[in-house]
Write an enzyme that holds these catalytic residues in place. Structure first.
Site, PDB file in Angstrom:
ATOM      1  N   ASP A  40       0.855  -1.185   0.000  1.00 34.86           N
ATOM      2  CA  ASP A  40       0.000   0.000   0.000  1.00 34.86           C
ATOM      3  C   ASP A  40       0.894   1.239   0.000  1.00 34.86           C
ATOM      4  OD1 ASP A  40      -3.207   0.454   0.849  1.00 34.86           O
ATOM      5  OD2 ASP A  40      -1.896   2.179   1.204  1.00 34.86           O
ATOM      6  N   GLY A  84      -6.635   2.797  -4.705  1.00 34.11           N
ATOM      7  CA  GLY A  84      -7.382   3.888  -5.312  1.00 34.11           C
ATOM      8  C   GLY A  84      -8.270   4.535  -4.285  1.00 34.11           C
ATOM      9  N   ARG A  93     -19.364   5.916 -10.572  1.00 34.41           N
ATOM     10  CA  ARG A  93     -18.071   5.232 -10.674  1.00 34.41           C
ATOM     11  C   ARG A  93     -17.205   5.863 -11.754  1.00 34.41           C
ATOM     12  NH1 ARG A  93     -21.594   0.904  -9.642  1.00 34.41           N
ATOM     13  NH2 ARG A  93     -21.136  -0.130  -7.672  1.00 34.41           N
ATOM     14  N   THR A 124     -10.475  -2.009  -8.441  1.00 35.85           N
ATOM     15  CA  THR A 124     -10.633  -0.553  -8.312  1.00 35.85           C
ATOM     16  C   THR A 124     -11.658  -0.031  -9.323  1.00 35.85           C
ATOM     17  OG1 THR A 124      -8.332  -0.411  -7.634  1.00 35.85           O
ATOM     18  CG2 THR A 124      -9.373   1.639  -8.365  1.00 35.85           C
ATOM     19  N   PRO A 126     -13.619   3.011 -11.665  1.00 32.71           N
ATOM     20  CA  PRO A 126     -14.612   2.208 -12.390  1.00 32.71           C
ATOM     21  C   PRO A 126     -13.929   0.977 -12.994  1.00 32.71           C
ATOM     22  CG  PRO A 126     -14.027   4.158 -13.659  1.00 32.71           C
ATOM     23  CD  PRO A 126     -13.270   4.258 -12.383  1.00 32.71           C
ATOM     24  N   VAL A 127     -14.337  -0.187 -12.540  1.00 30.52           N
ATOM     25  CA  VAL A 127     -13.503  -1.372 -12.719  1.00 30.52           C
ATOM     26  C   VAL A 127     -13.299  -1.762 -14.184  1.00 30.52           C
ATOM     27  CG1 VAL A 127     -15.329  -3.108 -12.410  1.00 30.52           C
ATOM     28  CG2 VAL A 127     -12.991  -3.644 -11.778  1.00 30.52           C
ATOM     29  N   ASP A 153     -22.367  -7.629  -8.818  1.00 31.44           N
ATOM     30  CA  ASP A 153     -23.747  -7.314  -9.216  1.00 31.44           C
ATOM     31  C   ASP A 153     -24.541  -8.601  -9.461  1.00 31.44           C
ATOM     32  OD1 ASP A 153     -23.143  -4.259  -9.785  1.00 31.44           O
ATOM     33  OD2 ASP A 153     -21.593  -5.472 -10.710  1.00 31.44           O
ATOM     34  N   ALA A 155     -24.017 -11.377  -7.972  1.00 32.63           N
ATOM     35  CA  ALA A 155     -24.280 -11.934  -6.635  1.00 32.63           C
ATOM     36  C   ALA A 155     -25.466 -11.219  -5.984  1.00 32.63           C
ATOM     37  CB  ALA A 155     -23.038 -11.796  -5.761  1.00 32.63           C
ATOM     38  N   ARG A 156     -25.518  -9.901  -6.139  1.00 34.89           N
ATOM     39  CA  ARG A 156     -26.638  -9.139  -5.565  1.00 34.89           C
ATOM     40  C   ARG A 156     -27.951  -9.539  -6.230  1.00 34.89           C
ATOM     41  NH1 ARG A 156     -22.925  -3.694  -5.564  1.00 34.89           N
ATOM     42  NH2 ARG A 156     -22.264  -3.846  -3.395  1.00 34.89           N
ATOM     43  N   HIS A 173     -29.572 -19.075 -10.972  1.00 30.71           N
ATOM     44  CA  HIS A 173     -28.566 -18.850 -12.010  1.00 30.71           C
ATOM     45  C   HIS A 173     -29.004 -17.635 -12.817  1.00 30.71           C
ATOM     46  CE1 HIS A 173     -26.869 -22.599 -10.774  1.00 30.71           C
ATOM     47  NE2 HIS A 173     -28.112 -23.067 -10.764  1.00 30.71           N
ATOM     48  N   HIS A 180     -19.942  -2.688 -14.670  1.00 31.01           N
ATOM     49  CA  HIS A 180     -20.148  -2.682 -13.222  1.00 31.01           C
ATOM     50  C   HIS A 180     -20.461  -1.226 -12.881  1.00 31.01           C
ATOM     51  CE1 HIS A 180     -19.726  -3.081  -8.955  1.00 31.01           C
ATOM     52  NE2 HIS A 180     -18.654  -2.314  -8.915  1.00 31.01           N
ATOM     53  N   THR A 235     -18.123  -0.489   0.584  1.00 33.23           N
ATOM     54  CA  THR A 235     -18.584  -1.881   0.521  1.00 33.23           C
ATOM     55  C   THR A 235     -17.354  -2.767   0.395  1.00 33.23           C
ATOM     56  OG1 THR A 235     -18.699  -2.318  -1.861  1.00 33.23           O
ATOM     57  CG2 THR A 235     -20.474  -1.006  -0.928  1.00 33.23           C
TER      58      THR A 235
HETATM   59  P1  NAD Z   1      -9.783   2.457   0.681  1.00 33.82           P
HETATM   60  O1  NAD Z   1      -9.622   3.922   0.593  1.00 33.82           O
HETATM   61  O2  NAD Z   1     -10.181   1.843   1.974  1.00 33.82           O
HETATM   62  O3  NAD Z   1      -8.422   1.736   0.213  1.00 33.82           O
HETATM   63  C1  NAD Z   1      -7.676   2.146  -0.886  1.00 33.82           C
HETATM   64  C2  NAD Z   1      -6.222   1.931  -0.552  1.00 33.82           C
HETATM   65  O4  NAD Z   1      -5.457   2.263  -1.716  1.00 33.82           O
HETATM   66  C3  NAD Z   1      -5.722   2.810   0.597  1.00 33.82           C
HETATM   67  O5  NAD Z   1      -5.183   1.996   1.628  1.00 33.82           O
HETATM   68  C4  NAD Z   1      -4.692   3.704  -0.062  1.00 33.82           C
HETATM   69  O6  NAD Z   1      -3.581   3.997   0.802  1.00 33.82           O
HETATM   70  C5  NAD Z   1      -4.257   2.854  -1.254  1.00 33.82           C
HETATM   71  N1  NAD Z   1      -3.653   3.658  -2.299  1.00 33.82           N
HETATM   72  C6  NAD Z   1      -4.103   4.826  -2.836  1.00 33.82           C
HETATM   73  N2  NAD Z   1      -3.241   5.271  -3.755  1.00 33.82           N
HETATM   74  C7  NAD Z   1      -2.226   4.356  -3.816  1.00 33.82           C
HETATM   75  C8  NAD Z   1      -1.051   4.259  -4.576  1.00 33.82           C
HETATM   76  N3  NAD Z   1      -0.727   5.209  -5.480  1.00 33.82           N
HETATM   77  N4  NAD Z   1      -0.257   3.204  -4.382  1.00 33.82           N
HETATM   78  C9  NAD Z   1      -0.572   2.236  -3.489  1.00 33.82           C
HETATM   79  N5  NAD Z   1      -1.674   2.287  -2.711  1.00 33.82           N
HETATM   80  C10 NAD Z   1      -2.488   3.332  -2.890  1.00 33.82           C
HETATM   81  O7  NAD Z   1     -10.809   2.062  -0.466  1.00 33.82           O
HETATM   82  P2  NAD Z   1     -11.648   0.707  -0.573  1.00 33.82           P
HETATM   83  O8  NAD Z   1     -12.954   0.886   0.095  1.00 33.82           O
HETATM   84  O9  NAD Z   1     -10.779  -0.436  -0.211  1.00 33.82           O
HETATM   85  O10 NAD Z   1     -11.936   0.681  -2.146  1.00 33.82           O
HETATM   86  C11 NAD Z   1     -10.872   0.445  -3.051  1.00 33.82           C
HETATM   87  C12 NAD Z   1     -11.372   0.482  -4.482  1.00 33.82           C
HETATM   88  O11 NAD Z   1     -12.221  -0.650  -4.707  1.00 33.82           O
HETATM   89  C13 NAD Z   1     -12.212   1.706  -4.831  1.00 33.82           C
HETATM   90  O12 NAD Z   1     -11.908   2.126  -6.147  1.00 33.82           O
HETATM   91  C14 NAD Z   1     -13.650   1.184  -4.760  1.00 33.82           C
HETATM   92  O13 NAD Z   1     -14.545   1.952  -5.533  1.00 33.82           O
HETATM   93  C15 NAD Z   1     -13.418  -0.192  -5.315  1.00 33.82           C
HETATM   94  N6  NAD Z   1     -14.496  -1.168  -5.068  1.00 33.82           N
HETATM   95  C16 NAD Z   1     -14.783  -1.987  -6.104  1.00 33.82           C
HETATM   96  C17 NAD Z   1     -15.786  -2.918  -5.974  1.00 33.82           C
HETATM   97  C18 NAD Z   1     -16.089  -3.798  -7.162  1.00 33.82           C
HETATM   98  O14 NAD Z   1     -17.128  -4.477  -7.204  1.00 33.82           O
HETATM   99  N7  NAD Z   1     -15.225  -3.839  -8.143  1.00 33.82           N
HETATM  100  C19 NAD Z   1     -16.487  -3.035  -4.779  1.00 33.82           C
HETATM  101  C20 NAD Z   1     -16.142  -2.213  -3.714  1.00 33.82           C
HETATM  102  C21 NAD Z   1     -15.140  -1.262  -3.889  1.00 33.82           C
END
Ligand code: NAD
Length: 318
Positions: A40, A84, A93, A124, A126-127, A153, A155-156, A173, A180, A235
């Site tokens: 991190d 992120g 997103r 991360t 927008p995935v 989604d 799963a939901r 199913h 997303h 989430t």
């Molecule tokens: P968070 O803020 O708790 O964690 C993000 C982490 O990334 C932090 O610990 C931060 O220090 C680290 N970070 C930021 N910039 C960095 C860098 N340059 N290098 C290394 N580390 C870095 O956020 P979260 O709640 O864990 O969410 C993370 C991401 O997942 C978000 O983009 C969120 O929208 C996404 N998310 C996706 C889904 C999905 O279905 N794909 C579901 C939930 C959340």
């Protein structure tokens, strides 16, 4: 743990916030990884999570959990990217895009420098766009860049349908495809329980599914993240379970059909866009994307969803 791999399964997680740390916890509960490397930008956060997770080890599957720098990714089978910024309650997103694309241009080259043979699994947001960014910046074959896509989604959707019909979600199913995000597409025409489409299921089993209920279920699937973020800021449990499921499919070469995001070239007339369709996932990563007999409305909604992602990708000028 039974796996086709000769060496212990090594998973690196870049971004150890809510999603990253919860995913590590999920992997320890199921025993899906023997080594977990936490990376991190906030090194102390990664170290604190490693300590906390290690202290649960007597009650979980034994594994080596360490905080490290990018060089610790060396030899990783899978690198999960959750670094992120999380979405704000009023932020779509796609609004997150520019902020997270900049983060990825910084971190992806460092990952592939040390873990050239790994499969990259992106969560991360927008995935779908971040999956495309990862593929382009990494230079890896598209089969080895996977987005969590609509695994959550779907799963939901299955949870809500299961609750509606009184069966557990694993017996439902049904797929959400496309983005997303807000333009996601529920595939009602192919949703089934016990091999019956929902109309047959309802007709033969004394239940109903009126158009209003369908609209409500689709909406509750679509807005779930906003509703959860409004209440608890983020989430993470369900996505962590979904990421764990993808890792299991990869490391056990399960050929599982999962709605993950990957580069789509040519199917449904779509080109150069990462989005989710039911996809066979195994040790190669993306094995193949399945073609569905969508109805006309679903096909047109998928085209629109692809356009939303495509526009966002184009705006980045990568
Ligand atoms: P968070 O803020 O708790 O964690 C993000 C982490 O990334 C932090 O610990 C931060 O220090 C680290 N970070 C930021 N910039 C960095 C860098 N340059 N290098 C290394 N580390 C870095 O956020 P979260 O709640 O864990 O969410 C993370 C991401 O997942 C978000 O983009 C969120 O929208 C996404 N998310 C996706 C889904 C999905 O279905 N794909 C579901 C939930 C959340």
């Amino acid at each position: 743990m039974e796996t086709m791999e000769q060496h212990p399964v090594r998973v690196a997680i870049v971004g150890t916030g809510n999603v990253g740390a919860t995913t590590a916890y999920a992997l320890l509960l199921t025993g899906a990884a023997a080594e977990i490397i936490l990376i991190d930008g906030n090194r102390e956060r990664a170290e604190g999570e490693a300590m906390d997770l290690n202290h649960g080890m007597p009650y979980m599957h034994p594994a080596r959990v360490v905080a490290g720098d990018y060089d610790a990714c060396a030899g990783a089978d899978i690198v999960i990217i959750t670094a992120g910024v999380a979405g704000r309650p009023d932020e779509s997103r796609l609004d997150l895009l520019a902020r997270n694309a900049a983060v990825f241009k910084e971190i992806v080259p460092q990952i592939v420098r040390y873990a050239r043979n790994a499969i990259l699994l992106v969560a991360t947001n927008p995935v779908d766009v971040m999956t495309d960014v990862t593929w382009k910046v990494s230079g890896l074959p598209a089969a080895r860049v996977i987005g969590s896509g609509t695994i959550l989604d779907s799963a939901r959707f299955r949870f809500l349908l299961g609750r509606q019909f009184g069966v557990e979600p694993r017996s439902v199913h049904a797929y959400i495809i496309g983005e997303h995000g807000d333009s996601q597409v529920p595939v009602w025409s192919l949703a089934n329980i016990a091999g019956m489409n929902l109309d047959d299921f309802c007709r033969l089993n004394g239940c109903g599914l009126d158009p209003e209920t369908k609209i409500e279920i689709a909406k509750n699937t679509r807005v779930a993240a906003y509703e959860i973020i409004r209440r608890k800021r983020a989430t993470y449990y369900a996505i962590a379970a979904g990421l764990g499921r993808i890792i299991e499919a990869i490391m056990h070469t399960q050929d599982s059909v999962l709605t993950v995001s990957s580069l789509v070239q040519g199917m449904y007339g779509l080109q150069d866009v990462c989005l989710s369709l039911p996809t066979v996932v195994n040790r190669q990563g993306i094995s193949r994307v399945l073609e569905l007999p969508l109805d006309e409305g679903e096909r047109s909604a998928l085209t629109k969803s692809a356009q939303v992602i495509h526009d966002a990708i184009s705006s980045l000028n990568l």
